[in-house]
Design a protein around this motif. Structure first.
Motif, short mmCIF file in Angstrom:
data_model
loop_
_atom_site.label_atom_id
_atom_site.label_comp_id
_atom_site.label_asym_id
_atom_site.label_seq_id
_atom_site.Cartn_x
_atom_site.Cartn_y
_atom_site.Cartn_z
N ARG A 263 -143.79 44.40 5.42
CA ARG A 263 -143.84 45.25 6.61
C ARG A 263 -144.62 44.54 7.72
N LEU A 264 -144.15 44.68 8.94
CA LEU A 264 -144.79 44.07 10.11
C LEU A 264 -145.48 45.15 10.93
N ARG A 265 -146.74 44.89 11.31
CA ARG A 265 -147.48 45.81 12.17
C ARG A 265 -148.02 45.02 13.37
N ILE A 266 -147.73 45.50 14.56
CA ILE A 266 -148.24 44.89 15.79
C ILE A 266 -149.44 45.72 16.27
N VAL A 267 -150.57 45.05 16.47
CA VAL A 267 -151.79 45.72 16.92
C VAL A 267 -151.93 45.51 18.43
N ALA A 268 -151.92 46.59 19.16
CA ALA A 268 -151.96 46.53 20.63
C ALA A 268 -153.24 45.88 21.11
N GLY A 269 -153.09 44.90 22.02
CA GLY A 269 -154.21 44.27 22.68
C GLY A 269 -154.84 43.12 21.93
N MET A 270 -154.64 43.03 20.62
CA MET A 270 -155.30 42.01 19.81
C MET A 270 -154.70 40.64 20.08
N GLY A 271 -155.57 39.62 20.10
CA GLY A 271 -155.14 38.24 20.19
C GLY A 271 -155.23 37.57 18.83
N HIS A 272 -156.00 36.46 18.78
CA HIS A 272 -156.13 35.71 17.52
C HIS A 272 -157.50 35.91 16.88
N THR A 273 -158.29 36.84 17.41
CA THR A 273 -159.59 37.18 16.82
C THR A 273 -159.56 38.65 16.42
N LEU A 274 -160.69 39.11 15.89
CA LEU A 274 -160.78 40.48 15.39
C LEU A 274 -161.88 41.22 16.15
N PRO A 275 -161.61 41.65 17.38
CA PRO A 275 -162.63 42.30 18.21
C PRO A 275 -162.92 43.72 17.75
N PRO A 276 -164.05 44.29 18.20
CA PRO A 276 -164.45 45.63 17.73
C PRO A 276 -163.39 46.70 17.94
N GLU A 277 -162.62 46.60 19.02
CA GLU A 277 -161.64 47.63 19.34
C GLU A 277 -160.58 47.81 18.25
N VAL A 278 -160.38 46.78 17.39
CA VAL A 278 -159.32 46.88 16.39
C VAL A 278 -159.85 47.00 14.96
N HIS A 279 -161.18 47.02 14.79
CA HIS A 279 -161.73 47.04 13.43
C HIS A 279 -161.25 48.25 12.64
N ALA A 280 -161.33 49.43 13.24
CA ALA A 280 -160.96 50.64 12.52
C ALA A 280 -159.48 50.63 12.17
N GLU A 281 -158.62 50.21 13.11
CA GLU A 281 -157.19 50.18 12.85
C GLU A 281 -156.86 49.19 11.74
N LEU A 282 -157.49 48.02 11.78
CA LEU A 282 -157.23 47.02 10.75
C LEU A 282 -157.71 47.50 9.38
N ALA A 283 -158.92 48.07 9.35
CA ALA A 283 -159.45 48.56 8.08
C ALA A 283 -158.56 49.65 7.50
N ASP A 284 -158.13 50.58 8.34
CA ASP A 284 -157.24 51.65 7.86
C ASP A 284 -155.93 51.09 7.32
N ALA A 285 -155.39 50.09 8.02
CA ALA A 285 -154.12 49.50 7.58
C ALA A 285 -154.28 48.81 6.23
N VAL A 286 -155.39 48.05 6.06
CA VAL A 286 -155.62 47.35 4.81
C VAL A 286 -155.91 48.33 3.68
N LEU A 287 -156.67 49.37 3.98
CA LEU A 287 -156.96 50.38 2.95
C LEU A 287 -155.68 51.06 2.48
N ALA A 288 -154.82 51.40 3.41
CA ALA A 288 -153.54 52.04 3.03
C ALA A 288 -152.68 51.10 2.20
N HIS A 289 -152.70 49.82 2.58
CA HIS A 289 -151.85 48.83 1.90
C HIS A 289 -152.37 48.53 0.49
N THR A 290 -153.67 48.63 0.28
CA THR A 290 -154.25 48.30 -1.01
C THR A 290 -154.53 49.53 -1.88
N ALA A 291 -154.05 50.70 -1.45
CA ALA A 291 -154.25 51.92 -2.22
C ALA A 291 -153.29 51.97 -3.41
N GLY A 292 -153.73 52.62 -4.46
CA GLY A 292 -152.85 52.85 -5.58
C GLY A 292 -152.75 51.67 -6.53
#
Length: 292
Positions: A263-292
């Motif tokens: 699955r492909l997910r595009i994160v709005a505004g993000m470049g090649h680093t992991l700035p504070p604005e995307v931490h929650a979105e990234l964590a939620d995405a990884v948590l959902a992907h690694t559940a179960g």
């Protein structure tokens, strides 16, 4: 060869599902932001991050005496898993760390519970050759991966032609300039936060110049082979790319096309680093992907 020490740290309960974070080339594990790591731990994950060889607190190598390739850097993933007593883990890799994750998923599928690839290129896609041709002004053959953004190429051409900085302040200023470039243009750049991070990176390194060995490793052998094997990835795969990715634009879609069920997910505004604005979105995405 003298035993190589790899620095790592583990956060979270040992009974929680393990996530191994694999950072990009020439980078320290602390570039996985504490806030992002904390979000994963709060979501019930055991998180491990580590410094690649020749970065941060990990051991440095006399490359002339004991050269290595990216295959050896890939094998460090297994060393970290073994050191933490893990037969398998969820792998999350960013940039070159994503390539390493893909390689492990192809080579040792039994060790990968799931794969998350962030801001990376497809295994065996010739990303290193594309970059070198762009930096040297050579034309790209038909079918090559998309080139980095023009501002990225211009920055690194100038960097390669410049004399190395001679003092701590100049080195950190250069590191901040590079972080600004990699950050992209989609979100505001916090220079004060960047300075705090790069000061930490600078001051915890055993030998800051040793990171150049990663470039030598790429030249010493095939940087990321084999070619055309991503269809063999068995792990559930999530591919994440920023909408303002300056280094590997569009590479995420190519990875997702080649790995079955990815699955492909595009994160709005993000470049090649992991700035504070995307931490929650990234964590939620990884948590959902690694559940179960």
């Amino acid at each position: 060869m003298q035993e190589l020490q790899i620095w790592s740290e583990e956060i979270g309960a040992v009974t929680d599902p393990p996530i191994l974070l694999i950072v990009g080339s020439m980078s320290q594990g602390i570039l996985w932001p504490d806030e992002f790591v904390g979000g994963l731990v709060a979501g019930g994950r055991r998180v491990i991050r580590y410094d690649h060889r020749d970065t941060g607190r990990s051991g440095t190598v006399d490359f002339a005496a004991e050269p290595y390739t990216w295959h050896d850097i890939k094998d460090d993933v297994y060393r970290v898993l073994d050191a933490h007593g893990l037969d398998s883990a969820h792998l999350v890799g960013q940039s070159a760390g994503g390539l390493l994750g893909q390689f492990v998923a192809v080579e040792r599928p039994e060790r990968v519970r799931s794969l998350t690839v962030i801001g990376s290129s497809p295994l065996g896609g010739g990303e290193g050759q594309v970059l070198m041709r762009a930096l040297t002004g050579q034309p790209q053959p038909a079918g090559s991966l998309p080139e980095p953004a023009p501002e990225f190429v211009a920055f690194y051409r100038a960097l390669l032609a410049a004399a190395p900085p001679e003092n701590r302040r100049d080195r950190i200023d250069g590191m901040i300039a590079e972080q600004r470039l990699l950050h992209g243009t989609g979100l505001p750049f916090d220079e004060d936060a960047a300075r705090r991070l790069q000061e930490r990176v600078h001051d915890r390194a055993r030998d800051l110049s040793a990171v150049a060995n990663h470039r030598l490793a790429a030249a010493a052998g095939p940087d990321f082979e084999p070619v055309g094997v991503l269809h063999r990835v068995q792990a559930p795969t999530l591919v994440i790319e920023g909408s303002h990715e300056p280094v590997k634009p569009g590479h995420g879609a190519i990875i997702a096309e080649q790995i079955p069920g990815a699955r492909l997910r595009i994160v709005a505004g993000m470049g090649h680093t992991l700035p504070p604005e995307v931490h929650a979105e990234l964590a939620d995405a990884v948590l959902a992907h690694t559940a179960g």
